[in-house]
Write a protein that holds these residues in place. Structure first.
Motif, short mmCIF file in Angstrom:
data_model
loop_
_atom_site.label_atom_id
_atom_site.label_comp_id
_atom_site.label_asym_id
_atom_site.label_seq_id
_atom_site.Cartn_x
_atom_site.Cartn_y
_atom_site.Cartn_z
N LEU A 318 9.81 51.67 95.86
CA LEU A 318 10.01 53.13 95.94
C LEU A 318 10.68 53.48 97.27
CD1 LEU A 318 8.86 55.77 94.32
CD2 LEU A 318 7.30 55.92 96.24
N GLU A 319 10.18 52.84 98.33
CA GLU A 319 10.70 53.09 99.69
C GLU A 319 12.15 52.60 99.82
OE1 GLU A 319 9.65 55.26 102.35
OE2 GLU A 319 7.84 54.52 101.32
N ALA A 320 12.42 51.44 99.24
CA ALA A 320 13.74 50.83 99.41
C ALA A 320 14.80 51.57 98.59
CB ALA A 320 13.69 49.36 98.98
N VAL A 321 14.46 52.00 97.37
CA VAL A 321 15.49 52.56 96.49
C VAL A 321 15.62 54.07 96.65
CG1 VAL A 321 16.30 52.75 94.09
CG2 VAL A 321 15.12 50.68 94.82
N ARG A 322 14.52 54.75 96.98
CA ARG A 322 14.52 56.21 97.11
C ARG A 322 15.07 56.84 95.81
NH1 ARG A 322 13.73 58.13 102.25
NH2 ARG A 322 15.05 59.96 101.94
N PHE A 323 14.19 56.84 94.81
CA PHE A 323 14.61 57.32 93.49
C PHE A 323 14.83 58.83 93.50
CE2 PHE A 323 12.09 53.48 92.62
CZ PHE A 323 13.04 52.74 91.94
N ASP A 324 15.82 59.23 92.72
CA ASP A 324 16.15 60.64 92.56
C ASP A 324 15.15 61.34 91.65
OD1 ASP A 324 18.91 61.55 93.58
OD2 ASP A 324 18.41 62.88 91.89
N LYS A 325 14.70 60.56 90.65
CA LYS A 325 13.68 61.09 89.73
C LYS A 325 12.71 59.97 89.45
CE LYS A 325 15.92 64.53 86.86
NZ LYS A 325 17.16 64.25 86.18
N LEU A 326 11.43 60.34 89.34
CA LEU A 326 10.42 59.33 89.03
C LEU A 326 9.57 59.84 87.88
CD1 LEU A 326 8.51 56.88 89.66
CD2 LEU A 326 7.31 58.40 91.22
#
Ligand code: 5AD
Ligand code: SF4
Length: 434
Positions: A318-326
């Protein structure tokens, strides 16, 4: 004219199935959609069975429908729960008139007038079926590219409810996109359970073709300006596909990559076929090609055997990719799935706590992402009128932006400057007329 009340639960596939149901019914006899149960001649619920909760709510909902419906009105249960419960639905709730599985949409006119008809054959092949025309949003058209799912993820009921994966021949897809474009759609959403597995199996003798080639073909269609798709599987994200995604100007730079878990151990137990490193590598490749691409994901917490260390792996991704939507869920054991028999269940309190931690961190990241949009100029495609003289459009990355404006902007592209940011909504103003 007869009136239809139709409730749709679940995913985009179900939304499209509901459009197909309406289209097919209308070929026999026109129906007007209604939001009033009391007025409806036909009440249908298009169900989802991916988690337990909506399934358990189904029977109380049928009870409500039965109490409120007018004399002689029919009740139909369609979709994924219809597929896996079948005639059990009628045994438990005899007020249900017919049951129609997620793989049997084309048979709606065969069951609609038959008392207690049940059509749930998941071997049924709808891959050559050219459905009638009905679109709830004519500006952005959903088009199926495959049916069913061949994966065996240990948590997932979908292969049981939707059957084997079959790709729809590309000429049918192209014809359908062309038809939608002729009617004013400038954007298309290609749908499948694993879109980038396209072409692995057709039911006839169609020429070999993969998803990358299909994207190239679809993008040749004149008048079509934007292509979106959902969902690709991380396992099939080869470089050729990602390079096409990055370089084809018609393909929107928004991608949904379902992670499920960041722990390689759990991914193995889930039978996902990839590791944490592979997932991170694919996201890094996307960011290398397109630093601003919007990446969204699905995550399950509390899968059997999930340790603190496994959960920490998920938080790391989660920290590495920084999702736009989860889209995040607590694991829900499903019938006919392998994981339902797995040992070491995670207790509900722990699962809830992990879900809260995950969502709280995602929310912080999302606030930063949205805040960073302020001041940007984006090309917006307007596809939805809102109240108070406002109109909603989407950026290339799929973010929703509200702008002051009226009907004449519907179906148009405009440059818009983002002026305000909320968690799930941006606000903007027009900067040009072209
Ligand atoms: N429990 C919880 N979530 C599930 N999903 C699928 N099956 C389950 C389950 N048994 C989630 C996955 C999938 C999304 C559509 O629903 O994250 O990607
Ligand atoms: Fe869609 Fe899966 Fe729900 Fe069926 S079970 S409606 S395929 S999300």
């Amino acid at each position: 004219m007869k009136k239809l009340f139709l409730e749709t639960l679940g995913c985009a596939m179900n939304v499209r199935d509901s459009e197909h149901l309406i289209a097919q019914l209308n070929q026999k006899e026109p129906y007007e959609l209604t939001t009033s149960l009391e007025e409806a001649d036909l009440i249908m619920i298009n169900t989802c069975s991916v988690r337990e909760k909506p399934v358990s709510k189904l029977f109380s909902e049928i009870g409500v429908f039965n109490k409120r419906k007018k004399e002689g009105a029919k009740i139909g249960v369609c979709g994924c729960t219809a597929s896996h419960l079948g005639d059990e639905i009628i045994r438990k709730a005899p007020s249900v008139d017919f049951v129609l599985g997620a793989r049997n949409v084309s048979k709606i006119n065969e069951v609609v007038d038959k008392k207690h008809a049940v059509e749930i054959d998941t071997g049924h092949d709808e891959s050559h079926f050219d459905f009638g025309e009905y679109r709830s949003n004519p500006f952005s058209a959903m088009v199926n590219i495959s049916i069913g799912c061949d994966k065996q993820c240990s948590f997932c009921i979908v292969p049981v409810t939707r059957g084997e994966e079959i790709s729809i021949p590309s000429d049918i897809i192209i014809k359908e996109v062309q038809r939608a474009v002729d009617k004013g759609a400038k954007e298309v959403m290609l749908l499948g359970q694993n879109v980038n597995n396209y072409g692995r199996r057709f039911s006839g003798n169609e020429a070999k073709m993969d998803f990358t080639a299909l994207l190239q073909e679809v993008s040749q269609i004149e008048g079509l300006r934007r292509i979106r798709f959902t969902s690709p599987h991380p396992l099939h994200m080869d470089n050729a596909f990602l390079e096409e995604f990055a370089s084809n100007p018609k393909i929107c730079k928004q991608i949904h990559i379902p992670l499920q878990s960041g722990s390689t151990t759990l991914l193995k137990a889930m039978k996902r076929g990839y590791t944490k490193e592979w997932f991170l590598d694919r996201c890094a490749k996307i960011r290398e090609l397109l630093p601003d691409a919007a990446i969204s994901t699905d995550i399950i917490v509390g899968f059997p055997g999930e340790s603190e260390a496994d959960f920490a792996d998920t938080m790391e991704v989660l920290e590495a990719v920084r999702f736009d939507k989860l889209f995040s869920f607590k694991y829900s054991p499903r019938p006919h799935t392998e994981a339902a028999a797995y040992a070491n269940p995670v207790d509900d309190a722990t699962a809830s706590q992990r879900l809260s931690l995950l969502q709280a961190r995602h929310t912080q990241i999302l606030d930063e992402i949205m805040e960073a949009q302020i001041g940007k100029v984006e090309s917006l495609y307007f596809d939805e009128l809102q109240k108070n003289n406002r109109i909603a459009g989407r950026t290339d990355g799929g973010r929703s932006v509200l702008v002051e404006g009226s009907e004449e902007l519907l179906g148009e592209f405009r440059e818009v400057k983002i002026t305000q940011a909320f968690r799930t909504q941006l606000i903007g103003e027009l900067v040009s007329k072209s």
